[in-house]
Scaffold this active site. Structure first.
Site, short mmCIF file in Angstrom:
data_model
loop_
_atom_site.label_atom_id
_atom_site.label_comp_id
_atom_site.label_asym_id
_atom_site.label_seq_id
_atom_site.Cartn_x
_atom_site.Cartn_y
_atom_site.Cartn_z
N GLY A 99 0.78 -1.24 0.00
CA GLY A 99 0.00 0.00 0.00
C GLY A 99 0.81 1.28 0.00
N GLY A 101 3.58 1.75 -2.08
CA GLY A 101 4.28 1.94 -3.35
C GLY A 101 5.68 1.36 -3.38
N SER A 103 6.79 -1.52 -4.48
CA SER A 103 7.19 -2.16 -5.73
C SER A 103 7.45 -1.10 -6.80
CB SER A 103 6.12 -3.17 -6.20
OG SER A 103 4.89 -2.54 -6.46
N ALA A 104 6.57 -0.11 -6.89
CA ALA A 104 6.77 0.95 -7.89
C ALA A 104 8.07 1.71 -7.62
CB ALA A 104 5.58 1.91 -7.87
N ALA A 105 8.32 2.03 -6.36
CA ALA A 105 9.54 2.78 -6.02
C ALA A 105 10.78 2.00 -6.44
CB ALA A 105 9.57 3.09 -4.53
N ASP A 146 0.77 3.94 -9.62
CA ASP A 146 1.86 3.89 -8.64
C ASP A 146 3.19 4.32 -9.25
OD1 ASP A 146 -0.14 2.83 -7.11
OD2 ASP A 146 0.88 0.97 -6.61
C1 MEV Z 1 -2.50 -0.32 -6.00
O1 MEV Z 1 -1.61 0.57 -5.37
C2 MEV Z 1 -3.63 0.43 -6.65
C3 MEV Z 1 -4.69 -0.44 -7.33
O2 MEV Z 1 -5.67 0.47 -7.81
C4 MEV Z 1 -4.15 -1.25 -8.46
C5 MEV Z 1 -3.73 -0.42 -9.65
O3 MEV Z 1 -4.17 0.69 -9.82
O4 MEV Z 1 -2.96 -0.97 -10.47
C6 MEV Z 1 -5.37 -1.36 -6.33
#
Ligand code: MEV
Length: 315
Positions: A99, A101, A103-105, A146
């Site tokens: 929740g 971020g 993985s994105a970071a 993200d």
């Molecule tokens: C995840 O951080 C956010 C979601 O909306 C998935 C996405 O947007 O890819 C749950």
């Protein structure tokens, strides 16, 4: 020769999950970030030294996804490591959790570090596209929200589409928030798939919820730009209710959301994929931020105190 790059963590303020269905969402980068370093290696392929702090089980749970993600990034960047390999070192101030971020970071940081190491001079737009491929390793078909926050920083209005819409929202002043970590590692792919299944089964229930989420995005943008903290908080609370209705909250998330509100947060909701992971509480002013963070920590949870709407230098 070595390379280095960073990627920000993020907090979704409005409309996670709904964003997958092209409903506008609002996301902010947070001050905590991941740093990736690349060192040349005498072995072919890549090895990783992952020194990031993490919620227990996070790294173990995500190891296969991380491998896939790194290979996706290398492929998208056309980097061939069959002769000369690299060592990847991950570190930084972002504690890995669902929740926030993480993985994105790490995808953004890695793409930037590889671009630096191999002198590829990729632009932010290109880094964002590469990180998106990396994100697919973690959650199937991500919306792209993200990695966009993680690449560009700041507060962002995001709409998924043929061409994603990404507009910066300027705030007169950054606003303090608290993020609270349930300590539960969650699987975003499963959460997104669950919503799809239930939505297809029961469109009469789901369609009005999605319509209201769309209204909330527009109301929230106005409230943010007008610094109407009470209204922003109210809309966050309503957004949490919608997320409960599509069944992506959990008892730990609901408990922490209530705790934050009971200690004065103007609004609180789950943030990110849900089913565990983090909440975000709106706590303008340092004193309120401390009160809410202390209350959450007293219950044994970890918090992050940061701001939304900062420029990069303030993050
Ligand atoms: C995840 O951080 C956010 C979601 O909306 C998935 C996405 O947007 O890819 C749950």
């Amino acid at each position: 020769m070595s390379g280095e790059g960073i990627g920000f963590g993020k907090a979704i303020l409005f409309n996670e999950h709904f964003v997958v269905y092209k409903i506008p969402a609002i996301v902010s980068a947070i001050g905590n970030y991941t740093v990736a370093k690349i060192l040349p290696s005498d072995k072919s392929g890549w090895q990783i030294e992952d020194n990031r702090k993490a919620t227990p089980n996070y790294k173990e749970d995500k190891i296969e996804q991380q491998k896939k993600s790194i290979n996706n990034i290398l492929k998208k960047m056309n980097i061939d490591l069959s002769k000369n390999g690299v060592k990847i070192i991950l570190d930084g101030t972002l504690c890995c959790a669902s929740g926030i971020g993480a993985s994105a970071a790490s995808c953004v940081a890695l793409a930037r570090a590889l671009s630096d190491h191999f002198n590829l001079n990729f632009s932010d737009e290109e880094i964002n596209n590469i990180a998106y491929e990396g994100e697919k390793g973690y959650h199937g078909m991500p919306s792209g929200i993200d990695n966009t926050a993680s690449t560009f920083g700041g507060l962002i209005w995001f709409e998924k589409g043929e061409q994603n819409v990404m507009d910066k929202i300027s705030l007169p002043n950054p606003i303090e928030i608290v993020m609270g970590n349930t300590g539960k590692v969650a699987n975003t792919t499963a959460a997104v798939a669950g919503v799809r299944e239930r939505k297809e089964k029961d469109p009469d229930k789901y369609n009005p919820i999605f319509d209201r989420a769309e209204n909330i995005a527009y109301l929230a943008k106005d409230a943010l730009q007008g610094e109407d903290y009470r209204e922003i908080g109210k809309l966050m609370n309503e957004n949490h209710k919608l997320l409960q209705q599509i069944e992506v909250s959990s008892k730990e998330l609901d408990f922490m959301v209530k705790l934050a509100r009971d200690h004065g947060a103007l609004g609180a909701k789950l943030t990110g994929g849900g089913l565990g992971g983090n909440i975000i509480a709106l706590t303008p002013g340092r004193d309120l931020q401390d009160d809410v963070a202390n209350a959450i920590e007293k219950e044994g949870f970890q918090t992050v105190k940061t701001v939304i709407g900062a420029t990069r230098s303030e993050e």
